[in-house]
Design a protein around this motif. Structure first.
Motif, PDB file in Angstrom:
ATOM      1  N   ALA A 197      -4.666   4.146  -9.977  1.00 53.54           N
ATOM      2  CA  ALA A 197      -4.907   5.266  -9.056  1.00 53.54           C
ATOM      3  C   ALA A 197      -4.450   6.589  -9.653  1.00 53.54           C
ATOM      4  O   ALA A 197      -5.060   7.635  -9.397  1.00 53.54           O
ATOM      5  CB  ALA A 197      -4.184   5.012  -7.733  1.00 53.54           C
TER       6      ALA A 197
ATOM      7  N   ASP B  43       0.834  -1.207   0.000  1.00 50.65           N
ATOM      8  CA  ASP B  43       0.000   0.000   0.000  1.00 50.65           C
ATOM      9  C   ASP B  43       0.873   1.264   0.000  1.00 50.65           C
ATOM     10  O   ASP B  43       0.594   2.218  -0.730  1.00 50.65           O
ATOM     11  CB  ASP B  43      -0.937  -0.018   1.221  1.00 50.65           C
ATOM     12  CG  ASP B  43      -1.910   1.132   1.201  1.00 50.65           C
ATOM     13  OD1 ASP B  43      -2.785   1.150   0.307  1.00 50.65           O
ATOM     14  OD2 ASP B  43      -1.790   2.053   2.037  1.00 50.65           O
ATOM     15  N   THR B  44       1.929   1.235   0.797  1.00 51.49           N
ATOM     16  CA  THR B  44       2.814   2.411   0.853  1.00 51.49           C
ATOM     17  C   THR B  44       3.476   2.628  -0.511  1.00 51.49           C
ATOM     18  O   THR B  44       3.513   3.750  -1.027  1.00 51.49           O
ATOM     19  CB  THR B  44       3.903   2.223   1.936  1.00 51.49           C
ATOM     20  OG1 THR B  44       3.268   1.923   3.175  1.00 51.49           O
ATOM     21  CG2 THR B  44       4.745   3.479   2.086  1.00 51.49           C
TER      22      THR B  44
ATOM     23  N   THR C 180       1.833   6.521  -6.859  1.00 52.61           N
ATOM     24  CA  THR C 180       0.677   7.328  -7.298  1.00 52.61           C
ATOM     25  C   THR C 180       0.977   8.817  -7.153  1.00 52.61           C
ATOM     26  O   THR C 180       0.665   9.627  -8.039  1.00 52.61           O
ATOM     27  CB  THR C 180      -0.576   6.953  -6.467  1.00 52.61           C
ATOM     28  OG1 THR C 180      -0.810   5.559  -6.611  1.00 52.61           O
ATOM     29  CG2 THR C 180      -1.810   7.725  -6.923  1.00 52.61           C
ATOM     30  N   ASP C 181       1.599   9.172  -6.033  1.00 45.04           N
ATOM     31  CA  ASP C 181       1.956  10.582  -5.820  1.00 45.04           C
ATOM     32  C   ASP C 181       2.915  11.041  -6.920  1.00 45.04           C
ATOM     33  O   ASP C 181       2.766  12.136  -7.479  1.00 45.04           O
ATOM     34  CB  ASP C 181       2.609  10.733  -4.435  1.00 45.04           C
ATOM     35  CG  ASP C 181       3.038  12.151  -4.167  1.00 45.04           C
ATOM     36  OD1 ASP C 181       2.171  13.043  -4.213  1.00 45.04           O
ATOM     37  OD2 ASP C 181       4.244  12.387  -3.956  1.00 45.04           O
TER      38      ASP C 181
ATOM     39  N   THR D 158       2.086   3.775   5.269  1.00 47.79           N
ATOM     40  CA  THR D 158       0.715   4.289   5.334  1.00 47.79           C
ATOM     41  C   THR D 158       0.008   3.692   6.554  1.00 47.79           C
ATOM     42  O   THR D 158       0.456   2.686   7.121  1.00 47.79           O
ATOM     43  CB  THR D 158      -0.089   3.863   4.088  1.00 47.79           C
ATOM     44  OG1 THR D 158      -0.067   2.431   4.004  1.00 47.79           O
ATOM     45  CG2 THR D 158       0.468   4.461   2.815  1.00 47.79           C
TER      46      THR D 158
ATOM     47  N   ASN E 238       1.085   4.082  -2.954  1.00 47.21           N
ATOM     48  CA  ASN E 238       0.815   5.493  -2.668  1.00 47.21           C
ATOM     49  C   ASN E 238       1.960   6.395  -3.110  1.00 47.21           C
ATOM     50  O   ASN E 238       1.734   7.491  -3.640  1.00 47.21           O
ATOM     51  CB  ASN E 238       0.519   5.688  -1.177  1.00 47.21           C
ATOM     52  CG  ASN E 238      -0.956   5.470  -0.889  1.00 47.21           C
ATOM     53  OD1 ASN E 238      -1.788   6.318  -1.189  1.00 47.21           O
ATOM     54  ND2 ASN E 238      -1.303   4.302  -0.369  1.00 47.21           N
TER      55      ASN E 238
ATOM     56  N   SER F 287      -0.870   1.496  -9.107  1.00 51.18           N
ATOM     57  CA  SER F 287      -0.512   2.921  -9.159  1.00 51.18           C
ATOM     58  C   SER F 287      -0.970   3.506 -10.489  1.00 51.18           C
ATOM     59  O   SER F 287      -1.382   4.677 -10.554  1.00 51.18           O
ATOM     60  CB  SER F 287       0.986   3.137  -8.931  1.00 51.18           C
ATOM     61  OG  SER F 287       1.730   2.479  -9.928  1.00 51.18           O
TER      62      SER F 287
END
Ligand code: F6P
Length: 349
Positions: free
Chosen positions: A183, A140-141, A147-148, A287, A144, A180
């Motif tokens: 997202a 998950d981290t 995705t960022d 996260t 994220n 990713s």
């Protein structure tokens, strides 16, 4: 009861949450916990220390692992490491060992269990490629972070009318790329499970141009393979960063992002850049989801030790933490299935 805990393989956000979960639960049960340093290497070197309340204080939100990690294969051919490790386990006076790791570390754990040690496994990897569990912590981290990065690359790609190719990790599984990409709204995502043709990628980009979208984001997994027009090469082959193998026989992947970017620019004439996210995906703060999953895994692993239910791996099944056979979990890699890929593909372009 004296329990050893170690972290092996590539580090990943959430490891400290597992360690904390193991220690907090063990102390409640009146067990002693020792942290073995640097994965299986520490068992060979008898490098360990007591984990008490003070040792695990303030680590929940920290990335990496307070225990250190290494890629050490106790069953490397021609070496007698595993026998030394078994002797040391006994000499340290361990009653059980909790191994936190991916396919390699848990593969060793599974063999040690067969060789008589009381072992429980905890699935860790940003790649999310372990069977038997819906998700691994760290994934998950990583998703994220990627995705960022895609969000940020979108604004600069749009400002310059460029194509940007983002290379993400994942080894032989495309989960990080696919999630990713979904997202972040990537225009096409390339994964190891689906060898691709450069021409098809360019067609998607050209179609976007025809619609007035003069920029594109391509997410490519480090393990994605190019299917050339050559009929003998339809499955493609991995792009390697170097040929040196680690003790589990893995080569370092990476570099496909640059190749894809060059080919797109050559074929379409559109200005193209490549960005390799690399180890940024493994670093820093976990996260909330990974802290929760890691903590729950740590508690469950200790409960398995309490129940003397060894040779198991803790796992996420829906919303529940369960246990599965360690041997089965490390038997096959969990790669991206057609259904999930097809869903993502609906949003390409
Ligand atoms: O398995 C986790 C992972 O980050 C993979 O995604 C990647 O291929 C590999 O580890 C990189 O390994 P290293 O940290 O040894 O370069």
């Amino acid at each position: 009861m004296k329990i050893g805990v170690l972290t092996g393989g590539g580090d990943c956000p959430g490891l400290n949450a597992v360690i904390r979960g193991v220690v907090r639960k063990s102390l409640l049960l009146g067990y002693e916990v020792v942290g073995i340093k640097n994965g299986w290497r520490g068992l060979l070197d008898k490098n360990y220390y007591t984990l008490d309340h003070a040792a695990i204080s303030g680590i929940l939100h920290r990335g990496g692992t307070i225990l250190g990690s290494s890629r050490t294969n106790l069953y490397e051919k021609g070496k007698n490491y595993y026998q030394q490790a078994i002797d040391n386990y006994k000499e340290i006076g361990l009653d059980a060992l909790i191994a936190i790791g991916g396919e390699d570390t848990l593969g060793v754990a599974s063999k040690l269990y067969k060789d008589g040690l009381n072992v429980v496994g905890v699935p860790k990897t940003i790649d999310n490629d372990l069977s038997g569990t819906d998700y691994t912590f760290g994934f998950d981290t990583a998703v994220n972070i990627a995705t960022d990065a895609i969000d940020r690359l979108h604004t600069t790609a749009e400002s310059h009318n460029r194509v940007i190719v983002v290379e993400v990790m994942g080894r032989h599984a495309g989960w990080i790329a696919l999630y990713s990409g979904l997202a972040g709204g990537a225009d096409i995502t390339l994964i190891p499970e689906k060898p691709f043709k450069i021409k098809d990628v360019c067609d998607v980009i050209r179609t976007r141009h025809a619609r007035g979208k003069l920029f594109s984001i391509v997410v490519v997994s480090e393990g994605a393979k190019i299917n050339t027009e050559d009929e003998h090469d339809k499955d493609g082959s991995f792009v390697l960063q170097n040929l040196k193998k680690d003790s589990f026989g893995h080569v370092a992947l990476g570099g496909i992002g640059n190749i894809v970017a060059e080919e797109i620019e050559k074929e379409t004439g559109y200005e193209t850049r490549a960005v390799v996210l690399g180890h940024i995906q493994r670093g820093g703060t976990p996260t909330a989801a990974d802290r929760v999953l890691g903590s729950r895994f740590g508690i469950k692993a200790t409960e398995l030790v309490e129940a003397k239910d060894f040779g198991k791996m803790v796992a996420l099944n829906g919303a529940k933490i369960v246990s599965v056979s360690l041997e089965e979990a490390v038997g096959t890699l969990k790669t991206v299935d057609d259904e999930t890929y097809n869903e993502a593909q609906t949003l390409f372009g």
